[in-house]
Design a protein around this motif. Structure first.
Motif, short mmCIF file in Angstrom:
data_model
loop_
_atom_site.label_atom_id
_atom_site.label_comp_id
_atom_site.label_asym_id
_atom_site.label_seq_id
_atom_site.Cartn_x
_atom_site.Cartn_y
_atom_site.Cartn_z
N LEU A 28 49.45 39.91 47.85
CA LEU A 28 49.48 40.22 46.58
C LEU A 28 50.54 39.65 45.58
N THR A 29 51.62 39.31 46.27
CA THR A 29 52.64 38.65 45.58
C THR A 29 52.67 37.22 45.46
N ASP A 30 51.40 36.65 46.07
CA ASP A 30 51.21 34.96 45.90
C ASP A 30 50.08 34.87 45.47
N GLU A 31 49.83 34.13 44.31
CA GLU A 31 48.64 33.87 43.82
C GLU A 31 47.71 33.18 44.62
N GLY A 32 48.43 32.01 45.19
CA GLY A 32 47.78 31.07 46.23
C GLY A 32 47.18 31.87 47.58
N SER A 33 47.64 32.88 47.74
CA SER A 33 46.92 33.68 48.91
C SER A 33 45.89 34.50 48.34
N ILE A 34 45.87 34.90 47.02
CA ILE A 34 44.43 35.45 46.44
C ILE A 34 43.61 34.77 46.26
N GLU A 35 44.11 33.52 45.69
CA GLU A 35 42.84 32.37 45.62
C GLU A 35 42.17 32.09 46.91
N ALA A 36 42.99 31.87 48.10
CA ALA A 36 42.40 31.57 49.30
C ALA A 36 41.39 32.92 49.55
N THR A 52 38.22 32.43 47.98
CA THR A 52 37.17 31.42 48.57
C THR A 52 36.86 31.94 49.75
N ARG A 53 37.52 32.51 50.84
CA ARG A 53 36.88 32.99 51.90
C ARG A 53 36.00 34.10 51.88
N ALA A 54 36.15 34.99 50.76
CA ALA A 54 35.43 36.19 50.69
C ALA A 54 33.92 35.98 50.37
N GLY A 55 33.83 34.86 49.41
CA GLY A 55 32.59 34.45 49.01
C GLY A 55 31.94 35.52 47.92
N GLN A 56 30.64 35.98 47.85
CA GLN A 56 30.02 36.62 47.11
C GLN A 56 30.12 38.02 47.46
N LEU A 57 30.47 38.91 46.47
CA LEU A 57 30.70 40.28 46.76
C LEU A 57 29.82 41.34 45.99
N ALA A 91 41.28 40.01 39.69
CA ALA A 91 40.42 39.88 38.95
C ALA A 91 40.04 38.57 38.34
N LYS A 92 40.98 37.60 38.28
CA LYS A 92 40.82 36.27 37.77
C LYS A 92 40.12 35.49 39.00
N HIS A 93 40.62 35.77 40.21
CA HIS A 93 40.02 34.88 40.98
C HIS A 93 38.64 35.55 41.86
N LEU A 94 38.34 36.70 41.60
CA LEU A 94 37.33 37.34 42.52
C LEU A 94 36.38 37.92 41.33
N ALA A 95 36.44 38.25 40.31
CA ALA A 95 35.49 38.76 39.41
C ALA A 95 34.25 37.98 39.30
N GLY A 96 34.25 36.50 39.05
CA GLY A 96 33.25 35.99 39.05
C GLY A 96 32.43 35.91 40.27
N ARG A 97 32.73 36.20 41.39
CA ARG A 97 32.08 36.34 42.65
C ARG A 97 31.57 37.92 42.94
N ILE A 98 31.65 38.55 41.81
CA ILE A 98 31.10 40.17 41.91
C ILE A 98 29.97 40.18 41.39
#
Length: 239
Positions: A62-70, A73-78, A116-123
């Protein structure tokens, strides 16, 4: 938990912690597909090996935005996301290290914002995000300044996110003193400490990880609850 999670996809960040594991167990038993995330793959694999249903391990920092973005991508729809993450920076103000303070904010404030930035659109539209705040925001104490500030900031963050991400719901659970293993470092003094807390709490007890799981489930299940902090502290913030 009820059967309403049957076939749902639930991402648990902090699934290697005791509370995260219990939440994953309960959701898996109710038929959810679990995505288990956190910084330590070994702990995540341990949790995954205990679950009765399907699960996927997804390491994240969670200290790395690139890790959160990845992760996104891997999580998909939630359907739901829950984060129990915390990196406390406790100690007297004069001894605080800036790097530790930043990590504490990354875990409790910036990390949730980026999730929220990277995953809200997948919720899913009827889905939710649930984060963990803490009683220190309402009952600050010496050497807990960073903890109080990060927990308080998160409480306001969920209100703002609830408005911006609607109809996806965003809430926080705020634990009080919970016997989750975090107090084991007190050694032989632990029981006396927990008893003293229970004696002054209006509920006359300390919390358990199961209490927190019930609160998370309420936040997930109730479609009319958003932008809310659920206090699970036995009334500890009041005394």
């Amino acid at each position: 938990m009820s059967a309403s999670l049957e076939g749902r996809r639930l991402l648990v960040i902090g699934a290697g912690s005791r509370t995260g594991r219990l939440l994953a167990h309960a959701a898996s038993a109710d038929g959810a597909e679990l995505l288990l995330a956190g910084p330590d793959p070994r702990k995540l694999e341990w949790t995954a090996g205990e679950l009765p249903g399907p699960s996927t391990v997804l390491p994240v920092d969670l200290t790395d935005e690139g890790s959160i973005e990845a992760l996104a991508t891997r999580a998909g729809q939630l359907d739901h996301l829950v984060s129990t993450a915390a990196l406390p920076a406790n100690g007297p103000l004069k001894d605080l290290r800036l790097a530790d303070v930043r990590r504490a904010f990354d875990a409790k404030v910036i990390g949730p914002l980026l999730l929220a930035k990277h995953l809200a659109g997948r919720i899913a539209e009827n889905g939710s995000l649930t984060f963990f705040s803490g009683v220190a925001a309402w009952r600050p104490a010496p050497a807990r300044t960073v903890m109080a500030t990060t927990n308080g900031a998160l409480a306001f963050l969920v209100q703002a996110l609830a408005v911006e991400l609607a109809p996806v719901r965003v809430n926080a659970v705020s634990p009080g003193i919970v016997d989750s293993g975090s107090w084991d470092g007190l050694g032989p003094d632990k029981e006396a400490f927990l008893q003293s807390v229970a004696a002054r709490n209006p509920a006359r007890r300390v919390g358990t990880p199961e209490d927190l799981v019930k609160a998370v489930r309420y936040a997930i299940d109730n479609p009319y609850v958003t932008g809310t902090v659920l206090h699970v502290d036995g009334g500890g913030r009041l005394v």
